[in-house]
Design a protein around this motif. Structure first.
Motif, PDB file in Angstrom:
ATOM      1  N   GLN A  23     -62.815  -9.576  18.033  1.00 49.93           N
ATOM      2  CA  GLN A  23     -63.244  -9.332  16.653  1.00 49.93           C
ATOM      3  C   GLN A  23     -64.698  -8.879  16.608  1.00 49.93           C
ATOM      4  O   GLN A  23     -65.045  -7.965  15.856  1.00 49.93           O
ATOM      5  N   VAL A  24     -65.546  -9.501  17.398  1.00 48.15           N
ATOM      6  CA  VAL A  24     -66.960  -9.104  17.442  1.00 48.15           C
ATOM      7  C   VAL A  24     -67.087  -7.688  17.996  1.00 48.15           C
ATOM      8  O   VAL A  24     -67.830  -6.869  17.456  1.00 48.15           O
ATOM      9  N   ARG A  25     -66.372  -7.392  19.094  1.00 53.69           N
ATOM     10  CA  ARG A  25     -66.437  -6.042  19.671  1.00 53.69           C
ATOM     11  C   ARG A  25     -65.957  -4.990  18.667  1.00 53.69           C
ATOM     12  O   ARG A  25     -66.523  -3.901  18.589  1.00 53.69           O
ATOM     13  N   ASN A  26     -64.925  -5.320  17.887  1.00 54.28           N
ATOM     14  CA  ASN A  26     -64.427  -4.381  16.873  1.00 54.28           C
ATOM     15  C   ASN A  26     -65.399  -4.226  15.717  1.00 54.28           C
ATOM     16  O   ASN A  26     -65.626  -3.120  15.232  1.00 54.28           O
ATOM     17  N   LYS A  27     -65.975  -5.329  15.256  1.00 52.91           N
ATOM     18  CA  LYS A  27     -66.895  -5.283  14.117  1.00 52.91           C
ATOM     19  C   LYS A  27     -68.175  -4.539  14.462  1.00 52.91           C
ATOM     20  O   LYS A  27     -68.737  -3.837  13.624  1.00 52.91           O
ATOM     21  N   TYR A  28     -68.646  -4.677  15.694  1.00 49.84           N
ATOM     22  CA  TYR A  28     -69.886  -4.046  16.141  1.00 49.84           C
ATOM     23  C   TYR A  28     -69.576  -3.079  17.288  1.00 49.84           C
ATOM     24  O   TYR A  28     -70.170  -3.146  18.363  1.00 49.84           O
ATOM     25  N   SER A  29     -68.668  -2.158  17.024  1.00 48.04           N
ATOM     26  CA  SER A  29     -68.155  -1.281  18.077  1.00 48.04           C
ATOM     27  C   SER A  29     -69.211  -0.352  18.670  1.00 48.04           C
ATOM     28  O   SER A  29     -69.038   0.133  19.777  1.00 48.04           O
ATOM     29  N   GLY A  30     -70.297  -0.129  17.962  1.00 48.96           N
ATOM     30  CA  GLY A  30     -71.355   0.738  18.476  1.00 48.96           C
ATOM     31  C   GLY A  30     -72.295   0.045  19.451  1.00 48.96           C
ATOM     32  O   GLY A  30     -73.171   0.685  20.031  1.00 48.96           O
ATOM     33  N   GLN A  31     -72.131  -1.248  19.624  1.00 43.50           N
ATOM     34  CA  GLN A  31     -73.026  -2.003  20.501  1.00 43.50           C
ATOM     35  C   GLN A  31     -72.366  -2.301  21.840  1.00 43.50           C
ATOM     36  O   GLN A  31     -71.147  -2.366  21.947  1.00 43.50           O
ATOM     37  N   SER A  32     -73.219  -2.502  22.819  1.00 39.30           N
ATOM     38  CA  SER A  32     -72.753  -2.894  24.146  1.00 39.30           C
ATOM     39  C   SER A  32     -73.056  -4.380  24.324  1.00 39.30           C
ATOM     40  O   SER A  32     -74.181  -4.820  24.078  1.00 39.30           O
ATOM     41  N   PHE A  33     -72.069  -5.138  24.748  1.00 39.39           N
ATOM     42  CA  PHE A  33     -72.236  -6.578  24.925  1.00 39.39           C
ATOM     43  C   PHE A  33     -72.346  -6.930  26.397  1.00 39.39           C
ATOM     44  O   PHE A  33     -71.639  -6.374  27.234  1.00 39.39           O
ATOM     45  N   CYS A  34     -73.250  -7.852  26.699  1.00 42.88           N
ATOM     46  CA  CYS A  34     -73.519  -8.196  28.101  1.00 42.88           C
ATOM     47  C   CYS A  34     -73.311  -9.674  28.400  1.00 42.88           C
ATOM     48  O   CYS A  34     -73.444 -10.089  29.542  1.00 42.88           O
ATOM     49  N   GLY A  35     -73.011 -10.462  27.408  1.00 39.77           N
ATOM     50  CA  GLY A  35     -72.812 -11.887  27.655  1.00 39.77           C
ATOM     51  C   GLY A  35     -71.833 -12.494  26.674  1.00 39.77           C
ATOM     52  O   GLY A  35     -71.870 -12.194  25.475  1.00 39.77           O
ATOM     53  N   TYR A  36     -70.951 -13.302  27.199  1.00 38.73           N
ATOM     54  CA  TYR A  36     -69.964 -14.023  26.388  1.00 38.73           C
ATOM     55  C   TYR A  36     -69.985 -15.477  26.835  1.00 38.73           C
ATOM     56  O   TYR A  36     -70.068 -15.756  28.031  1.00 38.73           O
ATOM     57  N   ALA A  37     -69.913 -16.395  25.880  1.00 43.98           N
ATOM     58  CA  ALA A  37     -69.940 -17.810  26.249  1.00 43.98           C
ATOM     59  C   ALA A  37     -69.184 -18.634  25.219  1.00 43.98           C
ATOM     60  O   ALA A  37     -68.977 -18.208  24.085  1.00 43.98           O
TER      61      ALA A  37
END
Length: 64
Positions: free
Chosen positions: A20-34
């Motif tokens: 859901q976060v990746r879809n909501k902020y699809s223009g961003q690159s994520f580097c950490g999940y916890a």
């Protein structure tokens, strides 16, 4: 509840939350999940970090 059942439910919910976060902020690159929890281990919460936020924080913490 069986621990393995609980583990699978948490894993499934975490995957949904992160997606859901990746879809909501699809223009961003994520580097950490916890996942983190309270001291009673009653509440489990997802957390993510974006590359932009990491770079901003690292830049503001640099010592000249």
């Amino acid at each position: 509840m069986d621990f393995q059942v609980l583990q699978l439910k948490i894993e499934s919910a975490a995957k949904v939350a992160f997606e859901q976060v990746r879809n909501k902020y699809s223009g961003q690159s994520f580097c950490g999940y916890a996942l983190y929890f309270d001291s009673d281990t009653i509440t489990v919460c997802p957390a993510v970090n974006s590359t932009d936020h990491l770079n901003t924080t690292a830049a503001s913490n640099r010592i000249a």
